[in-house]
Design a protein around this motif. Sequence first.
Motif, short mmCIF file in Angstrom:
data_model
loop_
_atom_site.label_atom_id
_atom_site.label_comp_id
_atom_site.label_asym_id
_atom_site.label_seq_id
_atom_site.Cartn_x
_atom_site.Cartn_y
_atom_site.Cartn_z
N GLN A 10 0.82 -1.21 0.00
CA GLN A 10 0.00 0.00 0.00
C GLN A 10 0.86 1.27 0.00
OE1 GLN A 10 -3.07 0.20 -0.65
NE2 GLN A 10 -3.66 -1.96 -0.44
N PHE A 11 1.97 1.28 0.70
CA PHE A 11 2.86 2.44 0.64
C PHE A 11 3.46 2.59 -0.76
CE2 PHE A 11 3.41 2.47 5.42
CZ PHE A 11 2.95 3.77 5.59
N GLU A 12 3.74 1.46 -1.39
CA GLU A 12 4.25 1.51 -2.76
C GLU A 12 3.20 2.10 -3.71
OE1 GLU A 12 7.37 -1.40 -4.89
OE2 GLU A 12 5.45 -2.35 -4.42
N ARG A 13 1.97 1.70 -3.53
CA ARG A 13 0.87 2.27 -4.34
C ARG A 13 0.74 3.77 -4.10
NH1 ARG A 13 -4.77 -0.52 -4.01
NH2 ARG A 13 -5.07 0.85 -5.78
N ASP A 37 16.63 12.34 5.95
CA ASP A 37 17.04 12.12 7.34
C ASP A 37 16.87 10.66 7.74
OD1 ASP A 37 14.30 11.97 7.46
OD2 ASP A 37 14.05 13.47 9.03
N LYS A 38 16.27 9.86 6.85
CA LYS A 38 16.13 8.43 7.08
C LYS A 38 17.26 7.62 6.44
CE LYS A 38 12.14 8.57 9.23
NZ LYS A 38 12.04 8.17 10.65
N ARG A 39 18.19 8.33 5.80
CA ARG A 39 19.26 7.64 5.07
C ARG A 39 20.14 6.79 6.01
NH1 ARG A 39 22.17 8.14 0.23
NH2 ARG A 39 24.34 7.50 0.42
N THR A 40 20.49 7.33 7.17
CA THR A 40 21.35 6.59 8.09
C THR A 40 20.67 5.31 8.55
OG1 THR A 40 22.40 8.62 8.88
CG2 THR A 40 22.55 6.68 10.31
N GLU A 41 19.40 5.40 8.89
CA GLU A 41 18.66 4.20 9.30
C GLU A 41 18.57 3.21 8.15
OE1 GLU A 41 14.35 2.76 11.17
OE2 GLU A 41 14.75 4.89 10.88
N ALA A 42 18.31 3.72 6.94
CA ALA A 42 18.22 2.84 5.77
C ALA A 42 19.53 2.11 5.53
CB ALA A 42 17.82 3.65 4.54
N ASN A 43 20.64 2.82 5.66
CA ASN A 43 21.95 2.17 5.49
C ASN A 43 22.19 1.11 6.55
OD1 ASN A 43 23.06 3.40 3.16
ND2 ASN A 43 23.52 5.26 4.30
N THR A 44 21.75 1.37 7.77
CA THR A 44 21.89 0.38 8.85
C THR A 44 21.09 -0.88 8.52
OG1 THR A 44 22.22 2.10 10.50
CG2 THR A 44 21.51 -0.05 11.29
N ALA A 64 7.82 6.09 0.96
CA ALA A 64 8.83 5.26 0.29
C ALA A 64 9.70 4.55 1.32
CB ALA A 64 9.69 6.12 -0.62
N PHE A 65 10.06 5.26 2.39
CA PHE A 65 10.88 4.63 3.43
C PHE A 65 10.11 3.53 4.14
CE2 PHE A 65 12.27 4.40 7.90
CZ PHE A 65 13.55 3.94 7.68
N LYS A 66 8.85 3.80 4.48
CA LYS A 66 8.07 2.79 5.20
C LYS A 66 7.74 1.59 4.31
CE LYS A 66 6.12 4.97 9.21
NZ LYS A 66 4.94 5.08 10.07
N SER A 67 7.62 1.84 3.02
CA SER A 67 7.44 0.72 2.09
C SER A 67 8.67 -0.17 2.12
CB SER A 67 7.20 1.23 0.67
OG SER A 67 7.10 0.15 -0.24
N ALA A 68 9.85 0.45 2.00
CA ALA A 68 11.10 -0.31 2.04
C ALA A 68 11.29 -1.01 3.38
CB ALA A 68 12.28 0.62 1.76
N LEU A 91 15.24 -0.88 -0.14
CA LEU A 91 16.02 0.06 0.67
C LEU A 91 17.04 0.79 -0.18
CD1 LEU A 91 16.47 -2.11 3.87
CD2 LEU A 91 15.41 0.16 3.81
N GLN A 92 17.68 0.08 -1.11
CA GLN A 92 18.67 0.71 -1.97
C GLN A 92 18.01 1.71 -2.90
OE1 GLN A 92 22.11 0.00 -1.46
NE2 GLN A 92 22.05 2.01 -2.47
N GLU A 93 16.81 1.37 -3.39
CA GLU A 93 16.05 2.32 -4.22
C GLU A 93 15.77 3.60 -3.44
OE1 GLU A 93 12.51 0.46 -5.62
OE2 GLU A 93 13.55 -0.87 -7.03
N PHE A 94 15.38 3.45 -2.17
CA PHE A 94 15.10 4.62 -1.33
C PHE A 94 16.35 5.47 -1.16
CE2 PHE A 94 15.26 6.65 2.82
CZ PHE A 94 14.15 7.48 2.74
N ILE A 95 17.47 4.83 -0.84
CA ILE A 95 18.73 5.57 -0.63
C ILE A 95 19.14 6.32 -1.89
CG2 ILE A 95 21.21 5.26 -0.23
CD1 ILE A 95 20.39 2.87 1.62
#
Length: 269
Positions: free
Chosen positions: A89-92, A146-153, A107-111, A135-139
């Motif tokens: 649903q987040f992707e939609r 500001d979610k980049r650090t969390e996404a990388n983790t 986009a972050f919550k979808s990933a 996650l890589q698509e989001f980055i």
Amino acid sequence: MRLPLFILLCLTVLLSSCSQYQQVLRKDDMGKKYAFADSLYRIGKYRKGLKLMEQLVPAYRGKPQGEKLMFIYANTYYNLEDYYLSGYQFERFTQAYPQSDSVEIAAFKSAKSFYQLSPRYSLDQKDTDKGLEKLQEFINQYPNSDKRTEANTLVAELRNKLEKKEYEVAKQYLRVEDYKAAIGAFDNFITDNPGSIYRKDAFYGRFVAAYKLAINSIPVLVQERLREAKVYYNNFMKYYKDSDLAPEALENYQDIESRIEPLETEPTI
């Protein structure tokens, strides 16, 4: 026995609220449904709100109110830990509302939903691959988020899980004494995962597999395979001579030397 006034008041409010919810749920007034669903979402009554949203989403698709509704609909699934549906649903939402102020968090919550679906390392890792991809698509799409650090983790965590699975497969070959397969699997692991935390163990595992293959071979193959095992020992010591595994490696190497010396000094006929 008489109930205290406070309890009676609470019961009255609760029954009134339940009655109001059932009335709104059954009626066709989409405006009231929307307002009631929003109020339930705000106070964390996600399961009740979801029933209303399921009725509302088709009616508001393409309308101005649809943007907010679609976001809280996806986020309701996320809060209920139904990550398959929240990811979808987040992707939609991101596809339907690319200019929304909420598109980045969607986009972050979808990933992250796909990340949450990743199973333990011993199981099939299809969802882990999907989580990494998202996650890589989001980055890539939001490099300054500001979610980049969390996404990388999260990416690092998923990659480590895939590495662990690949390493454990190689180790299993060694455990069941399929030494040729173990050497090949450790070789592939070392090539594919240059920065892995399991790299030292893979170098050591490859040497041990080669050593055991040599000493369990038919006589005509022993000398050649002992030489190959020495090469793997030297490769291990090149990078990990000061590691905790070096003493064990040395013991095996000394056994190789004691076995290979008589073979190399045998007179040729």
